[in-house]
Enzyme design. Structure first.
Site, mmCIF file in Angstrom:
data_model
loop_
_atom_site.group_PDB
_atom_site.id
_atom_site.type_symbol
_atom_site.label_atom_id
_atom_site.label_comp_id
_atom_site.label_asym_id
_atom_site.label_seq_id
_atom_site.Cartn_x
_atom_site.Cartn_y
_atom_site.Cartn_z
ATOM 1 N N GLU A 291 37.626 42.103 11.406
ATOM 2 C CA GLU A 291 37.827 42.862 10.175
ATOM 3 C C GLU A 291 36.191 43.037 9.783
ATOM 4 O O GLU A 291 35.985 44.029 8.983
ATOM 5 C CB GLU A 291 38.589 42.196 9.165
ATOM 6 C CG GLU A 291 40.215 42.526 9.686
ATOM 7 C CD GLU A 291 41.063 41.641 8.380
ATOM 8 O OE1 GLU A 291 42.410 42.196 8.581
ATOM 9 O OE2 GLU A 291 40.579 41.067 7.538
ATOM 10 N N HIS B 261 40.165 40.140 1.658
ATOM 11 C CA HIS B 261 41.257 40.837 1.150
ATOM 12 C C HIS B 261 42.410 40.254 1.318
ATOM 13 O O HIS B 261 43.567 41.026 1.359
ATOM 14 C CB HIS B 261 41.238 42.306 1.775
ATOM 15 C CG HIS B 261 41.618 42.475 3.236
ATOM 16 N ND1 HIS B 261 41.481 43.427 3.943
ATOM 17 C CD2 HIS B 261 42.620 41.745 3.963
ATOM 18 C CE1 HIS B 261 41.858 43.270 5.180
ATOM 19 N NE2 HIS B 261 42.547 42.214 5.237
ATOM 20 N N HIS C 2 47.135 47.705 7.627
ATOM 21 C CA HIS C 2 47.753 46.901 8.523
ATOM 22 C C HIS C 2 49.134 47.148 8.862
ATOM 23 O O HIS C 2 50.164 46.714 8.547
ATOM 24 C CB HIS C 2 48.051 45.383 7.712
ATOM 25 C CG HIS C 2 46.537 44.789 7.120
ATOM 26 N ND1 HIS C 2 45.854 45.424 6.131
ATOM 27 C CD2 HIS C 2 45.798 43.631 7.594
ATOM 28 C CE1 HIS C 2 44.780 44.416 5.779
ATOM 29 N NE2 HIS C 2 44.601 43.541 6.768
ATOM 30 N N HIS D 192 39.340 34.389 10.466
ATOM 31 C CA HIS D 192 40.641 33.939 10.341
ATOM 32 C C HIS D 192 41.367 34.473 11.712
ATOM 33 O O HIS D 192 41.054 35.740 12.310
ATOM 34 C CB HIS D 192 41.308 34.428 9.143
ATOM 35 C CG HIS D 192 41.316 35.903 8.906
ATOM 36 N ND1 HIS D 192 40.334 36.746 8.612
ATOM 37 C CD2 HIS D 192 42.535 36.703 8.630
ATOM 38 C CE1 HIS D 192 40.863 37.952 8.423
ATOM 39 N NE2 HIS D 192 42.010 37.765 8.276
#
Ligand code: DHB
Ligand code: FE
Length: 298
Positions: free
Chosen positions: A240, A12, A59, A193
């Site tokens: 995530e 995303h 977030h 990431h």
């Protein structure tokens, strides 16, 4: 009755949303990434889902660090694209499905999963970028969306096992909704990431591809991977990926296992394993490895 026809998994990255919104998707850096989603967009048009149950993470946008629900279900009629600091994305308002969302909340909470019920929230790139990747730039999203937010930002975060078990409960809840609806469940975020600290920029292709293999073939085993392994191998934001286990847990071969015998050896195999309609992996996209899968129930 409602049925889950398929599950969609995708990263995303916010810069993907910016590339779309600023007309940069044909630039050499972005083109290979968007090419990877072309057939998926066609597939979605043909599938015509009635509702998308979209598992994502906020977030610190709708939920600040003042209130952090572990699992939150959106029961509103609509959700505005959030302003994440540079104005809201120029994307359609997200229409909800309060009737199905309320049914799922009722069913899943009665199965002892403590969900936070959210009647008003804005949705950030965690939800709108997957929609943009799968739908392009329509004037309206193709169907109502039920946002389901998972805390993977502020520790302690839920385990993969908890997410997988929750996915099963969501699958049962959707199957017990007494209206004939074609529902898709999406798991978003990831892949490897890390956005901060000495390891910022970390990408782990081996981990990511093994995750994709296991998500398809051995989701129950994958669910037992502890969060520390994600952080070590896939970076601090790689966690995530536990959200993908919610979507996978709702698929038929997990919720309603059907066993048949393997002709050759006589050993038992699951005969309702999903069909892999799409698998795509691309590095880089901003700081993130992008992964994408589509699994169809048989
Ligand atoms: C990036 C990736 C994310 O998942 C996110 O939520 C924010 C930023 C990035 O690659 O920059
Ligand atoms: Fe993120």
């Amino acid at each position: 009755m409602a049925r889950i026809s398929s599950s969609v998994y995708t990263s995303h990255v916010p810069a993907i949303g910016a590339a779309i919104d600023l007309g940069k998707s044909h630039e050499p850096y972005w083109e290979p990434l968007f090419k990877g989603y072309e057939s998926s967009k066609e597939w979605l048009k043909n599938e015509k889902p009635d509702v998308i149950f979209l598992v994502y993470n906020d977030h610190a946008t709708a939920f600040s660090l003042e209130v952090i629900p572990t699992f939150a279900i959106g029961t509103a009629d609509s959700y505005q694209p959030a302003d994440e600091g540079w104005g809201p994305r120029p994307v359609p308002v997200v229409k909800g499905h309060s009737e199905l969302a309320s049914h799922i909340a009722q069913s899943v909470i009665q199965e002892d999963f403590d969900l936070t019920i959210v009647n008003k929230m804005d949705v950030d790139h965690g939800l709108t970028v997957p929609l943009s990747l799968m739908c392009g730039q329509p004037s309206q999203w193709p169907c109502p969306v039920i946002p389901f937010a998972v805390n993977v930002v502020q520790y302690p975060v839920p385990s993969g096992k908890r997410c997988f078990e929750l996915g099963k409960a969501i699958g049962r809840a959707i199957q017990s909704f007494p209206k004939d609806l074609n529902v898709q469940i999406w798991g978003t975020g990831g892949m490897s990431h890390q956005l901060q600290g000495p390891r910022a920029g970390l990408i782990n292709k081996e981990f990511d591809n093994a995750f994709l293999d296991r998500l398809v073939e051995d989701p129950a085993g994958l669910a037992s991977v502890p969060h520390i392994d994600y952080v070590r191998e896939a970076g601090s934001e790689g966690i995530e990926l536990v959200m993908w286990l919610i979507a996978r847990g709702a698929m038929n071969d997990v919720v309603n296992e059907v066993w048949g015998s393997d002709k050759g050896v006589g050993s038992k195999v699951k005969s309702n394993a999903p069909v892999v309609k799409k698998r795509f992996y691309h590095v880089p996209a901003s700081n993130t490895a992008v992964g994408h899968l589509i699994l169809e129930n048989v």
